[in-house]
Design a protein around this motif. Structure first.
Motif, mmCIF file in Angstrom:
data_model
loop_
_atom_site.group_PDB
_atom_site.id
_atom_site.type_symbol
_atom_site.label_atom_id
_atom_site.label_comp_id
_atom_site.label_asym_id
_atom_site.label_seq_id
_atom_site.Cartn_x
_atom_site.Cartn_y
_atom_site.Cartn_z
ATOM 1 N N CYS A 115 0.808 -1.225 0.000
ATOM 2 C CA CYS A 115 0.000 0.000 0.000
ATOM 3 C C CYS A 115 0.840 1.274 0.000
ATOM 4 C CB CYS A 115 -0.936 0.014 1.218
ATOM 5 S SG CYS A 115 -2.205 -1.266 1.155
ATOM 6 N N GLU A 116 2.167 1.131 -0.103
ATOM 7 C CA GLU A 116 3.052 2.297 -0.004
ATOM 8 C C GLU A 116 2.729 3.358 -1.050
ATOM 9 O OE1 GLU A 116 4.048 -0.793 -0.642
ATOM 10 O OE2 GLU A 116 5.600 -1.469 0.757
ATOM 11 N N ARG A 117 2.329 2.920 -2.238
ATOM 12 C CA ARG A 117 2.128 3.869 -3.344
ATOM 13 C C ARG A 117 0.657 4.038 -3.716
ATOM 14 N NH1 ARG A 117 7.140 1.846 -7.273
ATOM 15 N NH2 ARG A 117 8.798 2.233 -5.747
ATOM 16 N N LEU A 118 -0.218 3.531 -2.895
ATOM 17 C CA LEU A 118 -1.648 3.665 -3.179
ATOM 18 C C LEU A 118 -2.069 5.128 -3.164
ATOM 19 C CD1 LEU A 118 -3.889 1.047 -1.321
ATOM 20 C CD2 LEU A 118 -3.601 1.350 -3.782
ATOM 21 N N ALA A 119 -3.047 5.458 -3.989
ATOM 22 C CA ALA A 119 -3.670 6.789 -3.985
ATOM 23 C C ALA A 119 -5.033 6.666 -3.303
ATOM 24 C CB ALA A 119 -3.830 7.285 -5.413
ATOM 25 N N PRO A 120 -5.604 7.783 -2.848
ATOM 26 C CA PRO A 120 -6.934 7.709 -2.227
ATOM 27 C C PRO A 120 -7.990 7.100 -3.157
ATOM 28 C CG PRO A 120 -5.908 9.798 -1.712
ATOM 29 C CD PRO A 120 -5.016 9.133 -2.723
ATOM 30 N N PHE A 121 -7.860 7.384 -4.451
ATOM 31 C CA PHE A 121 -8.732 6.771 -5.456
ATOM 32 C C PHE A 121 -7.849 6.047 -6.463
ATOM 33 C CE2 PHE A 121 -11.266 10.091 -3.651
ATOM 34 C CZ PHE A 121 -12.573 9.631 -3.684
ATOM 35 N N GLN A 122 -7.988 4.736 -6.535
ATOM 36 C CA GLN A 122 -7.122 3.974 -7.443
ATOM 37 C C GLN A 122 -7.869 2.748 -7.955
ATOM 38 O OE1 GLN A 122 -3.074 3.905 -6.341
ATOM 39 N NE2 GLN A 122 -2.591 2.005 -7.404
ATOM 40 N N GLU A 123 -7.869 2.585 -9.271
ATOM 41 C CA GLU A 123 -8.553 1.442 -9.868
ATOM 42 C C GLU A 123 -7.818 0.145 -9.529
ATOM 43 O OE1 GLU A 123 -8.984 2.153 -14.017
ATOM 44 O OE2 GLU A 123 -10.346 3.855 -13.746
ATOM 45 N N THR A 124 -8.568 -0.942 -9.509
ATOM 46 C CA THR A 124 -7.957 -2.242 -9.244
ATOM 47 C C THR A 124 -6.958 -2.590 -10.352
ATOM 48 O OG1 THR A 124 -9.914 -3.214 -10.297
ATOM 49 C CG2 THR A 124 -9.825 -3.258 -7.886
ATOM 50 N N ASP A 125 -6.031 -3.469 -10.017
ATOM 51 C CA ASP A 125 -5.002 -3.891 -10.969
ATOM 52 C C ASP A 125 -5.610 -4.778 -12.059
ATOM 53 O OD1 ASP A 125 -3.089 -2.576 -9.444
ATOM 54 O OD2 ASP A 125 -2.680 -4.340 -8.218
ATOM 55 N N PRO A 126 -4.921 -4.901 -13.202
ATOM 56 C CA PRO A 126 -5.399 -5.803 -14.263
ATOM 57 C C PRO A 126 -5.581 -7.225 -13.726
ATOM 58 C CG PRO A 126 -3.614 -4.412 -15.070
ATOM 59 C CD PRO A 126 -3.703 -4.167 -13.597
ATOM 60 N N GLY A 127 -6.633 -7.879 -14.162
ATOM 61 C CA GLY A 127 -6.905 -9.229 -13.709
ATOM 62 C C GLY A 127 -7.850 -9.292 -12.517
ATOM 63 N N TRP A 128 -8.107 -8.131 -11.902
ATOM 64 C CA TRP A 128 -9.046 -8.051 -10.781
ATOM 65 C C TRP A 128 -10.375 -7.505 -11.288
ATOM 66 C CZ3 TRP A 128 -8.071 -8.445 -5.239
ATOM 67 C CH2 TRP A 128 -6.805 -8.980 -4.942
ATOM 68 N N PRO A 129 -11.466 -7.726 -10.561
ATOM 69 C CA PRO A 129 -12.737 -7.102 -10.954
ATOM 70 C C PRO A 129 -12.561 -5.584 -11.070
ATOM 71 C CG PRO A 129 -13.083 -8.683 -9.181
ATOM 72 C CD PRO A 129 -11.600 -8.547 -9.349
ATOM 73 N N PRO A 130 -13.115 -4.973 -12.116
ATOM 74 C CA PRO A 130 -12.913 -3.534 -12.328
ATOM 75 C C PRO A 130 -13.684 -2.702 -11.311
ATOM 76 C CG PRO A 130 -14.419 -4.424 -13.971
ATOM 77 C CD PRO A 130 -13.926 -5.592 -13.175
ATOM 78 N N LEU A 131 -12.972 -2.194 -10.330
ATOM 79 C CA LEU A 131 -13.560 -1.364 -9.283
ATOM 80 C C LEU A 131 -12.633 -0.193 -8.976
ATOM 81 C CD1 LEU A 131 -14.621 -4.122 -6.721
ATOM 82 C CD2 LEU A 131 -16.221 -2.566 -7.864
ATOM 83 N N MET A 132 -13.212 0.894 -8.514
ATOM 84 C CA MET A 132 -12.407 1.975 -7.958
ATOM 85 C C MET A 132 -12.192 1.668 -6.481
ATOM 86 S SD MET A 132 -10.749 4.774 -8.363
ATOM 87 C CE MET A 132 -11.329 5.506 -9.912
ATOM 88 N N ARG A 133 -10.929 1.564 -6.075
ATOM 89 C CA ARG A 133 -10.630 1.391 -4.659
ATOM 90 C C ARG A 133 -10.543 2.770 -4.011
ATOM 91 N NH1 ARG A 133 -5.257 -2.105 -4.887
ATOM 92 N NH2 ARG A 133 -5.034 -0.901 -6.802
ATOM 93 N N ILE A 134 -11.294 2.955 -2.958
ATOM 94 C CA ILE A 134 -11.309 4.233 -2.241
ATOM 95 C C ILE A 134 -10.689 3.995 -0.874
ATOM 96 C CG2 ILE A 134 -12.768 6.104 -1.370
ATOM 97 C CD1 ILE A 134 -14.843 5.188 -3.534
ATOM 98 N N ASN A 135 -9.659 4.787 -0.555
ATOM 99 C CA ASN A 135 -8.842 4.531 0.638
ATOM 100 C C ASN A 135 -8.791 5.765 1.543
ATOM 101 O OD1 ASN A 135 -7.780 1.877 -0.439
ATOM 102 N ND2 ASN A 135 -6.947 3.251 -2.000
ATOM 103 N N PRO A 136 -9.818 5.974 2.373
ATOM 104 C CA PRO A 136 -9.855 7.195 3.192
ATOM 105 C C PRO A 136 -8.835 7.227 4.328
ATOM 106 C CG PRO A 136 -12.056 6.250 2.910
ATOM 107 C CD PRO A 136 -11.071 5.227 2.469
ATOM 108 N N LEU A 137 -8.291 6.062 4.715
ATOM 109 C CA LEU A 137 -7.422 6.004 5.904
ATOM 110 C C LEU A 137 -5.945 5.865 5.569
ATOM 111 C CD1 LEU A 137 -9.525 3.580 8.167
ATOM 112 C CD2 LEU A 137 -9.625 6.085 8.053
ATOM 113 N N LEU A 138 -5.577 6.097 4.327
ATOM 114 C CA LEU A 138 -4.196 5.848 3.895
ATOM 115 C C LEU A 138 -3.135 6.472 4.795
ATOM 116 C CD1 LEU A 138 -3.767 6.115 0.017
ATOM 117 C CD2 LEU A 138 -3.431 4.117 1.493
#
Length: 208
Positions: A115-138
């Protein structure tokens, strides 16, 4: 607490980008997503309480986590759906079951693995279900999480009072050795998770 304001701002932004029916909380009964659940249900944000909550249950869950999930259902007066399996398989099932879902709010923090480089809004990686990951507690630290829980009297799983600091399932989680206390009699006990020093560095020491 500026981090709290920033987290609420991210949740507000999520609800302006997506309808509440298009968003769900990924919940596993751990301390981080418990804070997330509490934030969403007490923040008085428009439509926030309509966001569905889904418990992703591992293959060998702790009974204490199962009890705590039920406690959360009652405490917050919400429906918590349950999906079994690993996170990727669970997300696939969740998206198949409800195709309108477009975003997942998660309790990820910067010190968590990968999670070191995660953004607050980041799409899932290729091969995963297409979702926007929302990370309010980063940007929250382990100390921030426990301060919030204790200051706001947020319910949490009893395993944390017995030395567990990062909870997976029964096959890969033990009390944190940094919290071990051995009496002269040889009896071994563990201090509560919130007493762990330098917690962001050591909280996963109880993972096998």
């Amino acid at each position: 607490m500026n981090k709290l304001k920033d987290s609420l701002s991210i949740i507000t932004q999520a609800l302006s980008s997506y309808r509440a029916s298009e968003v769900f909380i990924s919940f596993n009964g751990g301390k981080d997503c418990t804070v997330l659940l509490d934030l969403i249900h007490n923040a008085n944000l428009k439509d926030a309480k309509q966001i569905k909550c889904i418990y992703v249950r591992p293959l060998n869950p702790f009974s204490e986590i199962e009890v705590f999930v039920e406690q959360c259902r009652q405490h917050y007066g919400i429906t918590i759906s349950t999906v079994d399996g690993g996170i990727k398989a669970a997300l696939e099932l969740i998206c198949q079951d409800d195709p309108q879902l477009k975003a997942c709010i998660m309790g990820s923090r910067r010190s968590d693995p990968y999670c070191e480089r995660l953004a607050p809004f980041q799409e899932t990686d290729p091969g995963w279900p297409p979702l926007m990951r929302i990370n309010p507690l980063l940007e929250w630290t382990c100390e921030d999480i426990w301060c919030y829980i204790r200051e706001h009297n947020v319910p949490y799983c009893t395993l944390y009072d017995r030395g567990y600091t990062s909870i997976g399932d029964r096959t890969n989680t033990v009390p944190n050795p940094h919290l071990k206390v051995e009496a002269d009699s040889g009896e071994v006990t563990y201090l509560p998770a919130y007493t762990l020093q330098d917690a962001d560095k050591y909280e996963r020491e109880g993972r096998l």
